[in-house]
Design an enzyme around this catalytic site. Structure first.
Site, mmCIF file in Angstrom:
data_model
loop_
_atom_site.group_PDB
_atom_site.id
_atom_site.type_symbol
_atom_site.label_atom_id
_atom_site.label_comp_id
_atom_site.label_asym_id
_atom_site.label_seq_id
_atom_site.Cartn_x
_atom_site.Cartn_y
_atom_site.Cartn_z
ATOM 1 N N ASP A 1 0.625 -0.837 0.508
ATOM 2 C CA ASP A 1 0.026 0.032 0.431
ATOM 3 C C ASP A 1 1.046 1.179 -0.032
ATOM 4 O O ASP A 1 1.929 1.269 0.032
ATOM 5 C CB ASP A 1 -0.734 -0.081 1.132
ATOM 6 C CG ASP A 1 -2.231 -1.024 1.419
ATOM 7 O OD1 ASP A 1 -1.846 -1.708 0.137
ATOM 8 O OD2 ASP A 1 -2.308 -1.429 2.259
HETATM 9 N N1 URA Z 1 -1.310 -5.790 3.863
HETATM 10 C C1 URA Z 1 -1.194 -4.761 3.774
HETATM 11 O O1 URA Z 1 -2.530 -4.205 4.545
HETATM 12 N N2 URA Z 1 -1.129 -3.695 3.102
HETATM 13 C C2 URA Z 1 -0.065 -3.594 2.600
HETATM 14 O O2 URA Z 1 0.991 -3.250 1.852
HETATM 15 C C3 URA Z 1 0.561 -5.842 2.795
HETATM 16 C C4 URA Z 1 -0.381 -6.673 3.243
#
Ligand code: URA
Length: 235
Positions: free
Chosen positions: A103
């Site tokens: 993310d």
């Molecule tokens: N899980 C998430 O919620 N975000 C990420 O960036 C990676 C795994």
């Protein structure tokens, strides 16, 4: 054996047309000898090619370990946002892409490569590659959460969407808990949705490892390095 112009173009020196011109101008050499013929055949496994005096080893693929910083998106191109690929200074940027996604607000290990087959192997859900995350979570993470994650939790919105069993380790429990979570999938926002499923919010998330590949703690967010031969072998 490949043509000299193709060799240099493959290594990102320029387009095939540009490279031909550079060769005619005498900017390339093979085994120390200036070469002006673009169609000269080069043995990429044994001969040394230089361009403007810089040795250009032939490598079919590039592999970078990036400590992804916050505020950058896991994409090759984006109209508005800075991307992880834009952080890499490579002559061959055009073919590079991130293996999987983190993310925008997540930090940590991201592999950037142009090796599609490797990416496919690492991301295949059937391969069950471990992905290990460090997280800080609002509120107390409990042994009950450990048990629930070990069974798999439902992270679906309208329809049930069950995760595979995951290993949750509590490093510190309190007003803000510190945990390590190992999952074998990569569902959209998976870690955040798993904690949401048990009524908690992830405040900080960082990926520490993916399969045999472990984030180099010497890399600050935004920094990257080439993978070592050993790391590539292990993948
Ligand atoms: N899980 C998430 O919620 N975000 C990420 O960036 C990676 C795994």
């Amino acid at each position: 054996m490949i043509r000299l112009d193709k060799y240099l173009a493959d290594m990102g020196v320029g387009t095939r047309q540009e490279v031909k011109k550079h060769i005619r101008q005498g900017r390339a050499s093979v085994d120390g000898m200036a070469v002006k013929r673009a169609d000269l055949k080069v043995d990429e496994s044994s001969q040394t090619v230089t361009f403007d005096g810089e040795e250009i080893p032939y490598a079919a693929f590039e592999y970078y370990m990036l400590n992804k910083p916050k505020g950058v998106v896991s994409a090759t191109e984006d109209a508005k946002e800075r991307t992880v690929v834009s952080l890499i200074e490579s002559r061959r940027k055009s073919g590079l892409f991130p293996v999987g996604r983190l993310d925008k607000d997540t930090e940590g290990l991201l592999l950037i490569t142009n090796d599609g087959a490797l990416a496919h192997r690492l991301l295949s859900p059937r391969k069950h590659v471990d992905k290990c995350y460090y997280a800080e979570v609002a509120g107390e993470v409990t042994e009950e959460d450990v048990r629930l994650f070990a069974e798999g939790v439902d992270i679906g919105a309208e329809q049930e969407e069950r995760t595979r069993p995951a290993r949750l380790e509590i490093l510190e429990s309190g007003r803000v808990s510190k945990v390590r979570l190992t999952i074998q999938e990569g569902k959209f926002h998976q870690v955040k949705r798993m904690f949401r499923a048990v009524g908690k919010e992830v405040l900080y998330l960082k990926r520490e490892s993916m399969g045999a590949l472990v984030l180099d703690e010497g890399l600050r967010p935004g920094q990257y390095r080439h993978l070592t031969e050993k790391e590539i072998e292990k993948l």
